[in-house]
Design a protein around this motif. Structure first.
Motif, PDB file in Angstrom:
ATOM      1  N   SER A  23      -1.107   3.074  12.767  1.00  0.00           N
ATOM      2  CA  SER A  23       0.337   3.090  12.536  1.00  0.00           C
ATOM      3  C   SER A  23       0.758   4.437  11.981  1.00  0.00           C
ATOM      4  O   SER A  23       0.293   4.832  10.923  1.00  0.00           O
ATOM      5  CB  SER A  23       0.715   1.991  11.553  1.00  0.00           C
ATOM      6  N   PHE A  24       1.616   5.097  12.734  1.00  0.00           N
ATOM      7  CA  PHE A  24       2.190   6.344  12.242  1.00  0.00           C
ATOM      8  C   PHE A  24       3.701   6.148  12.227  1.00  0.00           C
ATOM      9  O   PHE A  24       4.177   5.053  11.987  1.00  0.00           O
ATOM     10  CB  PHE A  24       1.788   7.512  13.150  1.00  0.00           C
ATOM     11  N   TYR A  25       4.416   7.216  12.523  1.00  0.00           N
ATOM     12  CA  TYR A  25       5.868   7.113  12.618  1.00  0.00           C
ATOM     13  C   TYR A  25       6.215   7.280  14.086  1.00  0.00           C
ATOM     14  O   TYR A  25       6.096   8.392  14.629  1.00  0.00           O
ATOM     15  CB  TYR A  25       6.521   8.184  11.750  1.00  0.00           C
ATOM     16  N   SER A  77       5.670  -1.697   9.747  1.00  0.00           N
ATOM     17  CA  SER A  77       5.024  -0.984  10.862  1.00  0.00           C
ATOM     18  C   SER A  77       3.628  -0.485  10.486  1.00  0.00           C
ATOM     19  O   SER A  77       2.863  -0.086  11.360  1.00  0.00           O
ATOM     20  CB  SER A  77       5.886   0.210  11.271  1.00  0.00           C
ATOM     21  N   GLY A  78       3.294  -0.471   9.214  1.00  0.00           N
ATOM     22  CA  GLY A  78       1.995   0.056   8.778  1.00  0.00           C
ATOM     23  C   GLY A  78       2.070   1.526   8.397  1.00  0.00           C
ATOM     24  O   GLY A  78       1.087   2.105   7.923  1.00  0.00           O
ATOM     25  N   ALA A  79       3.233   2.163   8.637  1.00  0.00           N
ATOM     26  CA  ALA A  79       3.369   3.590   8.334  1.00  0.00           C
ATOM     27  C   ALA A  79       3.242   3.854   6.825  1.00  0.00           C
ATOM     28  O   ALA A  79       2.774   4.916   6.413  1.00  0.00           O
ATOM     29  CB  ALA A  79       4.707   4.108   8.843  1.00  0.00           C
ATOM     30  N   LEU A  80       3.643   2.877   6.021  1.00  0.00           N
ATOM     31  CA  LEU A  80       3.546   3.059   4.565  1.00  0.00           C
ATOM     32  C   LEU A  80       2.073   3.162   4.140  1.00  0.00           C
ATOM     33  O   LEU A  80       1.722   3.939   3.249  1.00  0.00           O
ATOM     34  CB  LEU A  80       4.227   1.884   3.856  1.00  0.00           C
ATOM     35  N   ARG A  81       1.238   2.395   4.820  1.00  0.00           N
ATOM     36  CA  ARG A  81      -0.204   2.451   4.519  1.00  0.00           C
ATOM     37  C   ARG A  81      -0.764   3.829   4.897  1.00  0.00           C
ATOM     38  O   ARG A  81      -1.586   4.388   4.176  1.00  0.00           O
ATOM     39  CB  ARG A  81      -0.930   1.339   5.279  1.00  0.00           C
ATOM     40  N   PHE A  82      -0.290   4.348   6.032  1.00  0.00           N
ATOM     41  CA  PHE A  82      -0.696   5.695   6.442  1.00  0.00           C
ATOM     42  C   PHE A  82      -0.283   6.709   5.373  1.00  0.00           C
ATOM     43  O   PHE A  82      -1.075   7.543   4.954  1.00  0.00           O
ATOM     44  CB  PHE A  82      -0.057   6.030   7.791  1.00  0.00           C
ATOM     45  N   LEU A  83       0.953   6.589   4.918  1.00  0.00           N
ATOM     46  CA  LEU A  83       1.447   7.524   3.896  1.00  0.00           C
ATOM     47  C   LEU A  83       0.614   7.438   2.619  1.00  0.00           C
ATOM     48  O   LEU A  83       0.172   8.444   2.070  1.00  0.00           O
ATOM     49  CB  LEU A  83       2.923   7.220   3.602  1.00  0.00           C
ATOM     50  N   LEU A  84       0.392   6.203   2.154  1.00  0.00           N
ATOM     51  CA  LEU A  84      -0.286   6.029   0.860  1.00  0.00           C
ATOM     52  C   LEU A  84      -1.804   6.215   0.950  1.00  0.00           C
ATOM     53  O   LEU A  84      -2.485   6.148  -0.064  1.00  0.00           O
ATOM     54  CB  LEU A  84       0.051   4.653   0.275  1.00  0.00           C
ATOM     55  N   SER A  85      -2.323   6.437   2.161  1.00  0.00           N
ATOM     56  CA  SER A  85      -3.750   6.767   2.259  1.00  0.00           C
ATOM     57  C   SER A  85      -3.958   8.267   2.014  1.00  0.00           C
ATOM     58  O   SER A  85      -5.089   8.734   1.973  1.00  0.00           O
ATOM     59  CB  SER A  85      -4.302   6.375   3.634  1.00  0.00           C
ATOM     60  N   HIS A  86      -2.870   9.005   1.850  1.00  0.00           N
ATOM     61  CA  HIS A  86      -2.942  10.430   1.515  1.00  0.00           C
ATOM     62  C   HIS A  86      -2.978  10.582  -0.018  1.00  0.00           C
ATOM     63  O   HIS A  86      -2.731   9.617  -0.749  1.00  0.00           O
ATOM     64  CB  HIS A  86      -1.712  11.161   2.071  1.00  0.00           C
ATOM     65  N   GLN A 135       8.868   0.597   6.958  1.00  0.00           N
ATOM     66  CA  GLN A 135       7.599   1.350   6.926  1.00  0.00           C
ATOM     67  C   GLN A 135       6.438   0.439   6.563  1.00  0.00           C
ATOM     68  O   GLN A 135       5.330   0.603   7.052  1.00  0.00           O
ATOM     69  CB  GLN A 135       7.682   2.497   5.915  1.00  0.00           C
ATOM     70  N   ARG A 187      -8.296   9.932  -3.020  1.00  0.00           N
ATOM     71  CA  ARG A 187      -7.791  10.029  -1.642  1.00  0.00           C
ATOM     72  C   ARG A 187      -7.848  11.458  -1.103  1.00  0.00           C
ATOM     73  O   ARG A 187      -7.894  11.674   0.102  1.00  0.00           O
ATOM     74  CB  ARG A 187      -6.367   9.469  -1.559  1.00  0.00           C
ATOM     75  N   VAL A 232      -0.102  -2.971  -0.291  1.00  0.00           N
ATOM     76  CA  VAL A 232       0.767  -2.314   0.697  1.00  0.00           C
ATOM     77  C   VAL A 232       0.698  -3.105   1.991  1.00  0.00           C
ATOM     78  O   VAL A 232      -0.369  -3.363   2.484  1.00  0.00           O
ATOM     79  CB  VAL A 232       0.286  -0.872   0.969  1.00  0.00           C
ATOM     80  N   LEU A 281      -5.147   0.984  -1.898  1.00  0.00           N
ATOM     81  CA  LEU A 281      -3.981   0.432  -1.203  1.00  0.00           C
ATOM     82  C   LEU A 281      -3.702  -1.003  -1.621  1.00  0.00           C
ATOM     83  O   LEU A 281      -2.616  -1.519  -1.383  1.00  0.00           O
ATOM     84  CB  LEU A 281      -4.194   0.477   0.321  1.00  0.00           C
ATOM     85  N   LYS A 310      10.472  14.671   5.589  1.00  0.00           N
ATOM     86  CA  LYS A 310      10.175  13.753   6.705  1.00  0.00           C
ATOM     87  C   LYS A 310      11.269  12.698   6.842  1.00  0.00           C
ATOM     88  O   LYS A 310      11.731  12.391   7.938  1.00  0.00           O
ATOM     89  CB  LYS A 310       8.824  13.064   6.505  1.00  0.00           C
TER      90      LYS A 310
END
Lengths: 284, 294
Positions: free
Chosen positions: A83-85, B104-113, B101, A72, B294, A50, B30
């Motif tokens: 943090s989600f959506y 809010s940190g949501a981009l980090r959630f996405l890119l941790s996938h 995103q 990953r 990110v 990240l 999404k």
């Protein structure tokens, strides 16, 4: 399973990680321990690709930069900041997470059952408590049944009961043979969960040892807040002083500073002196 | 308690290949879902559809008698409406996309996938594009319905060409918005810059260019190319050209363009629009892909 060498991360002039190195073996549980700003979270973010960094990070023999997706796919990650959506429902977040990993709705239903999220599946993320978000984060992380778990302060937003439940769950995950890298500043969590602790400060490793030895290695101290009958406070302080424990009174009781591994000794002193303890808290 | 281990122990091994195929589509779905849940999106779509329908109704009094002249009024009104609303839709949605995103940190959630940044970027772009095309189509659909009912659909081809040009414009503006978004530190800053860029395109480009042309006695060829370089002006010229058939109505600049470029005129203008659709998005993707953190 995780190999890190010469890992350096800078934000402008600030060096967050300074030639950090560690190895985590397969099925080993390791804690990164240290104060805020020690660099624990940055190590986790480097493993996930990240953030940009200098040095080598490998997971299961794969380079975290050039094989980031493959890395990953082997890792379940629970972030410190959940943090989600916010506008999505619980089930939609899990469906999304599953679809990114190539899983279908059957696995989503499994993790919803596993983490007791069935009553909340249609709730918006913004409506969830910290504890429920934590459960959702774990559910999402465990969708692919990953061999490696990166848990970044995973109990930070939980109340005592939820924290107890989470620790039980982590113990089971560890016992199933997963490799776990946990960041925390809670001593008691480490004692229960990990085989080894890497203590960090200022982006460097301060010491590396078994959890039980950490307090001695670092000379850590805690404060016992002891409530005794008002008539016994003077007697208690005298007994503690006779055995070399510094104590002071506050509005509610006696505060005794002790080495983290010697909490019981102070209590024994009071027991021998015939002072009845009404209540006790440990501050660290 | 149920076992945490997944029933199929080989799942992890095949994840990367399957995820690679699905990541962009999953992210796009999404984003589309997010847009559909957003009040802003519905506000834009409904406002555009209502205004387009009203404009079509007003511009077509007695259209069975007036024929193509009435359609010209409708088309001109629609072009004016698109010039104002469609760029703002694309710019604001694009500007919010990455920056919000990230914040809010949501981009980090996405890119941790198991998703790389290229897939994340184009997934977001694709999802927002579909949402914007749907919103733009709602407006044209409303106007088209009114036009068809009242004028019999004789100009359907020209109407469709304007619709396609509006689609290109909204995707171009989405790219510009996303370019702003990848550079902005905060979503609010991205939104502010997007509104300023919209003002620059819509008003400063037009009035500023006229003022500059008068003050500097700008040659007519320079004036034409400066005009065409503005994507909103390029859309206007292409749209007018598609139903009027000639740009002579634009005065000396239009006459120059027709004389100098001849049959290549429309391809040049549409080409400019297509470049606006591609270049800002590609620039945003490169920036997003090479961003350090990110």
């Amino acid at each position: 399973m995780i190999h890190i060498e010469e890992l350096t991360k800078r934000y402008g002039n600030l060096t967050v990680l300074d030639r950090f190195a560690m190895d985590v073996a397969e099925a080993e549980a390791v804690a990164l321990w240290g104060p805020n700003g020690a660099g624990k979270t940055t190590v986790v973010r480097c493993i996930l690709g990240l953030v940009d960094y200098d040095g080598t990070v490998e997971v299961d023999g794969l380079d975290a930069v050039s094989r980031g997706k493959a890395v990953r796919s082997r890792v379940g990650y629970v972030a410190q900041e959940l943090s989600f959506y916010d506008e999505m429902a619980v089930v939609d977040v899990l469906d999304f997470s599953a679809s990114l990993r190539g899983f279908g709705t059957e696995r989503v239903d499994e993790v919803i059952d596993l983490f007791h999220l069935g009553d909340h599946r249609l709730k918006r993320i913004a409506e969830l408590s910290g504890g429920l978000k934590q459960r959702l984060a774990l559910a999402s992380a465990l969708i692919p049944d990953p061999p490696i778990l990166l848990l970044d302060e995973p109990t930070s937003s939980l109340d005592a009961h939820s924290r107890e439940e989470a620790i039980e769950l982590f113990e089971r995950l560890r016992d199933e043979g997963r490799t776990i890298l946990l960041t925390t500043h809670h001593m008691e969590e480490m004692g229960m969960l990990v085989d080894r602790v890497i203590a960090m400060e200022g982006g460097r490793i301060v010491t590396e040892c078994a959890p039980a030895a950490l307090a001695d290695e670092l000379g850590l101290r805690v404060w016992l807040h002891i409530l005794v009958d008002a008539e016994n406070t003077a007697k208690a302080q005298e007994a503690l002083a006779a055995d070399g424990f510094d104590s002071r009174l506050n509005a509610a009781g006696i505060v005794v500073e002790v080495p983290a591994q010697r909490k019981g000794e102070a209590l024994k002193v009071l027991y021998r002196a015939g002072v009845e303890i009404e209540d006790l808290e440990v501050w660290s | 308690m149920t076992a945490i281990v997944a029933p199929n122990a080989e799942r992890v091994a095949d994840v990367p290949e399957r995820a690679q195929r699905r990541a962009i589509v999953a992210i796009a779905r999404k984003e589309l879902g997010d847009a559909v849940r957003s009040r802003w999106f519905w506000m834009w779509a409904i406002a555009f559809a209502l205004l387009a329908a009203v404009l079509a109704s007003v511009a077509l009094p007695g259209s069975r008698i007036a024929g193509s002249a009435s359609f010209g009024r409708t088309a001109a009104s629609l072009v004016a409406l698109v010039q104002i609303i469609v760029p703002l839709m694309g710019l604001t949605l694009g500007a919010q996309s990455i920056a919000a995103q990230r914040e809010s940190g949501a981009l980090r959630f996405l890119l941790s996938h198991p998703v790389n940044r290229t897939e994340a970027f184009w997934g977001i772009h694709l999802g927002l594009s579909v949402a914007l095309l749907a919103a733009a189509s709602a407006g044209f659909g409303a106007a088209g319905l009114v036009t068809a009912i009242r004028s019999g659909g004789a100009q359907a081809g020209a109407f469709l060409r304007i619709t396609v040009l509006a689609w290109v414009l909204v995707i171009a503006m989405l790219g510009v918005g996303m370019l702003i978004s990848v550079f902005a530190r905060r979503a609010s800053a991205a939104l502010g810059i997007a509104v300023f860029v919209w003002l620059a395109f819509v008003f400063l480009g037009d009035l500023g260019l006229m003022g500059t042309a008068v003050a500097t006695r700008m040659p007519v060829d320079a004036l034409f190319f400066a005009t065409v370089a503005n994507p909103i002006e390029a859309f206007r010229l292409a749209a007018l050209g598609s139903f009027v058939g000639s740009l002579d109505i634009l005065g000396p600049s239009g006459t120059y363009a027709v004389d100098a470029l001849g049959p290549a005129l429309m391809p040049v203008i549409v080409g400019v629009l297509v470049l606006w659709m591609i270049l800002p998005a590609v620039g945003a993707w490169i920036r997003f892909r090479t961003a350090k953190d990110v």
